[in-house]
Design a protein around this motif. Structure first.
Motif, PDB file in Angstrom:
ATOM      1  N   ASN A  45       0.812  -1.221   0.000  1.00 35.31           N
ATOM      2  CA  ASN A  45       0.000   0.000   0.000  1.00 35.31           C
ATOM      3  C   ASN A  45       0.845   1.270   0.000  1.00 35.31           C
ATOM      4  OD1 ASN A  45      -2.114  -1.734   0.260  1.00 35.31           O
ATOM      5  ND2 ASN A  45      -2.472  -1.320   2.423  1.00 35.31           N
ATOM      6  N   SER A  46       0.205   2.374  -0.377  1.00 37.71           N
ATOM      7  CA  SER A  46       0.892   3.663  -0.362  1.00 37.71           C
ATOM      8  C   SER A  46      -0.112   4.795  -0.494  1.00 37.71           C
ATOM      9  CB  SER A  46       1.874   3.730  -1.530  1.00 37.71           C
ATOM     10  OG  SER A  46       2.376   5.032  -1.681  1.00 37.71           O
ATOM     11  N   LEU A  47       0.215   5.917   0.062  1.00 37.71           N
ATOM     12  CA  LEU A  47      -0.492   7.162  -0.235  1.00 37.71           C
ATOM     13  C   LEU A  47       0.507   8.148  -0.838  1.00 37.71           C
ATOM     14  CD1 LEU A  47      -2.989   9.107   2.025  1.00 37.71           C
ATOM     15  CD2 LEU A  47      -1.362  10.249   0.596  1.00 37.71           C
ATOM     16  N   ARG A  48       1.505   8.556  -0.018  1.00 37.65           N
ATOM     17  CA  ARG A  48       2.457   9.580  -0.428  1.00 37.65           C
ATOM     18  C   ARG A  48       3.312   9.156  -1.620  1.00 37.65           C
ATOM     19  NH1 ARG A  48       0.825  10.231   4.421  1.00 37.65           N
ATOM     20  NH2 ARG A  48       0.896   7.985   4.381  1.00 37.65           N
ATOM     21  N   THR A  49       3.860   7.958  -1.576  1.00 36.72           N
ATOM     22  CA  THR A  49       4.793   7.540  -2.628  1.00 36.72           C
ATOM     23  C   THR A  49       4.076   7.465  -3.963  1.00 36.72           C
ATOM     24  OG1 THR A  49       6.002   6.307  -0.960  1.00 36.72           O
ATOM     25  CG2 THR A  49       6.450   5.743  -3.262  1.00 36.72           C
ATOM     26  N   ARG A 109       7.595  -0.762  -5.465  1.00 36.17           N
ATOM     27  CA  ARG A 109       7.492  -0.824  -3.990  1.00 36.17           C
ATOM     28  C   ARG A 109       7.284  -2.272  -3.582  1.00 36.17           C
ATOM     29  NH1 ARG A 109       4.368   2.664   0.552  1.00 36.17           N
ATOM     30  NH2 ARG A 109       6.313   3.785   0.256  1.00 36.17           N
ATOM     31  N   GLU A 141      10.463   2.069  -2.083  1.00 33.82           N
ATOM     32  CA  GLU A 141      10.615   1.412  -0.786  1.00 33.82           C
ATOM     33  C   GLU A 141      10.685  -0.087  -0.996  1.00 33.82           C
ATOM     34  OE1 GLU A 141       8.316   2.464   2.768  1.00 33.82           O
ATOM     35  OE2 GLU A 141       9.184   0.775   3.838  1.00 33.82           O
ATOM     36  N   HIS A 146      14.401   3.075   1.700  1.00 34.58           N
ATOM     37  CA  HIS A 146      13.365   3.956   1.148  1.00 34.58           C
ATOM     38  C   HIS A 146      14.059   5.268   0.734  1.00 34.58           C
ATOM     39  CE1 HIS A 146       9.623   5.654   0.178  1.00 34.58           C
ATOM     40  NE2 HIS A 146       8.981   5.597   1.331  1.00 34.58           N
ATOM     41  N   GLN A 149      12.168   8.640   0.217  1.00 36.31           N
ATOM     42  CA  GLN A 149      11.805   9.288   1.479  1.00 36.31           C
ATOM     43  C   GLN A 149      13.024  10.018   2.054  1.00 36.31           C
ATOM     44  OE1 GLN A 149       8.672   9.385   3.201  1.00 36.31           O
ATOM     45  NE2 GLN A 149       9.826  10.979   4.248  1.00 36.31           N
ATOM     46  N   CYS A 268       7.981  10.103   8.583  1.00 36.02           N
ATOM     47  CA  CYS A 268       7.715   9.883   7.153  1.00 36.02           C
ATOM     48  C   CYS A 268       6.229   9.771   6.833  1.00 36.02           C
ATOM     49  CB  CYS A 268       8.454   8.640   6.683  1.00 36.02           C
ATOM     50  SG  CYS A 268       7.895   7.136   7.532  1.00 36.02           S
ATOM     51  N   LEU A 269       5.394   9.462   7.844  1.00 35.70           N
ATOM     52  CA  LEU A 269       3.966   9.171   7.668  1.00 35.70           C
ATOM     53  C   LEU A 269       3.788   7.881   6.845  1.00 35.70           C
ATOM     54  CD1 LEU A 269       2.436  12.709   6.923  1.00 35.70           C
ATOM     55  CD2 LEU A 269       2.768  11.611   9.150  1.00 35.70           C
ATOM     56  N   PRO A 270       2.716   7.133   7.032  1.00 34.33           N
ATOM     57  CA  PRO A 270       1.618   7.397   7.958  1.00 34.33           C
ATOM     58  C   PRO A 270       2.060   7.186   9.412  1.00 34.33           C
ATOM     59  CG  PRO A 270       1.351   5.211   7.017  1.00 34.33           C
ATOM     60  CD  PRO A 270       2.539   5.828   6.338  1.00 34.33           C
ATOM     61  N   ARG A 296       8.336  15.015  -1.046  1.00 31.34           N
ATOM     62  CA  ARG A 296       8.424  13.743  -1.773  1.00 31.34           C
ATOM     63  C   ARG A 296       8.328  13.972  -3.283  1.00 31.34           C
ATOM     64  NH1 ARG A 296       7.463   8.892   0.583  1.00 31.34           N
ATOM     65  NH2 ARG A 296       8.043   8.238  -1.519  1.00 31.34           N
TER      66      ARG A 296
HETATM   67  N1   CP Z   1       6.195   7.779   3.619  1.00 34.36           N
HETATM   68  C1   CP Z   1       5.659   6.966   2.710  1.00 34.36           C
HETATM   69  O1   CP Z   1       6.357   6.283   1.960  1.00 34.36           O
HETATM   70  O2   CP Z   1       4.285   7.017   2.655  1.00 34.36           O
HETATM   71  P1   CP Z   1       3.389   5.960   1.882  1.00 34.36           P
HETATM   72  O3   CP Z   1       3.664   4.614   2.489  1.00 34.36           O
HETATM   73  O4   CP Z   1       1.972   6.420   2.092  1.00 34.36           O
HETATM   74  O5   CP Z   1       3.763   5.965   0.437  1.00 34.36           O
END
Ligand code: CP
Length: 312
Positions: A45-49, A109, A141, A146, A149, A268-270, A296
């Motif tokens: 899963n991912s949001l930012r990347t 990823r 990642e 990563h 990041q 780095c979140l989440p 990012r």
């Molecule tokens: N920091 C980071 O890589 O966020 P995601 O896992 O949401 O992509």
């Protein structure tokens, strides 16, 4: 060129400077990626990347294809000479070559499984693509790193530092799930390239790979470690020694405003609120987490721009 780890950065100072220029005018090079396609393959899963890498590619004029390979692709086999009469339907040899026909850059990823250290460190997914794809590879990642990041974090540190040699603390924090070491590893690799007074703090048993931390000071007293810090980067990771295990969920290690003092807070979140860090820190004006996420895009953009310059 590939971007697989921090080691692929020839000059961190120059890359950060280039990223900051891209941030001022993100659409300056929209013609560079025209007619080129990037494929983003997510095994996790991912949001930012996902969004920042897509945004970076779009800023450079590229077409973007995204696939949640982990849930939508065929299960991949990586072994040589395997009789594929069980669950896995496709071999990396074909998959990587097929992907290479559809795009010009592939970003991947694939997290650590945290069950088998040797297998994780072999980076079978990322290295499988490196071996069999015929196009540049970007690490979004992997099991052990990563680097997108960490490059974004380097941009954030550069923008926010007020001292020539800031004190930077990397602090472990509790988490209910076993998490990989990738973010912490790449942060440490990146911070080795900075002029900074660096301290890593975690409970005993949470030592990161000594080949990565090298001579960085480890302080088992978190409060002492955070004294007079300029930046405190908080992250959970599972034990490296007792690979993938949770050895502590000591809530005393949660980052609080009191421990943070006047330092800037990074993550780095989440992030799990009131487990890893208390609300007051995230909601306060010392938190850099939203800016880290913003950076990012420019970290990914500088990487893609360098690759495009090579393949054009
Ligand atoms: N920091 C980071 O890589 O966020 P995601 O896992 O949401 O992509």
């Amino acid at each position: 060129m590939n971007y697989l780890s921090i080691k692929d950065i020839d000059s961190l100072k120059d890359w950060v400077s280039e990223a900051k220029k891209l941030k001022e005018n993100p659409r300056e090079y929209t013609s560079l990626g025209q007619g080129k396609t990037i494929c983003l393959l997510f095994f996790n899963n991912s949001l930012r990347t996902r969004l920042s890498t897509q945004k970076a590619a779009m800023n450079l004029g590229m077409e973007v294809m995204v696939m949640n390979f982990g849930s939508e692709g065929w299960q991949l086999e990586f072994g040589d000479g395997v009789i594929m009469n069980e669950g896995k339907s496709e071999h990396i040899k074909e998959a990587a070559k097929v992907v290479s026909q559809f795009c010009d850059i592939v970003a991947i990823r694939a997290f650590a499984g945290l069950r088998d250290k040797e297998a994780d460190e072999a980076e079978v997914v990322l290295n499988g693509f490196v071996e069999y794809a015929s196009i540049p590879i970007v690490n979004m990642e992997s099991s052990v790193g990563h680097p997108l990041q960490a490059l974004a974090d380097a941009i954030t540190l550069d923008e926010q530092h007020t001292k020539e040699r800031p004190k930077v603390v990397l602090s472990w924090a509790p988490h209910p799930r076993a998490l990989p070491h990738a973010v912490a590893n790449s942060f440490v690799e990146m911070i080795h390239l900075q002029d900074a007074d660096v301290v890593i703090t975690h409970p005993e048993g949470y030592e990161l790979d000594a080949a990565i931390t090298k001579n960085i000071h480890i302080e088992y007293d978190q409060i002492k470690a955070c004294e007079n810090a300029d930046f405190v980067y908080v992250k959970n990771w599972s034990s490296y020694k007792e690979y993938g295990k949770i050895l502590s969920q000591d809530t005393n290690w949660m980052m609080t405003q009191e421990k943070l003092g006047n330092a800037k807070f990074m993550h780095c979140l989440p992030v799990r609120r009131n487990v890893v860090v208390e609300d007051a820190v995230l909601d306060g004006n010392q938190s850099l987490v939203i800016e880290q996420a913003n950076n990012r895009t420019y970290a990914a953009q500088v990487v893609l721009k360098k690759i495009l310059n090579e393949i054009n």
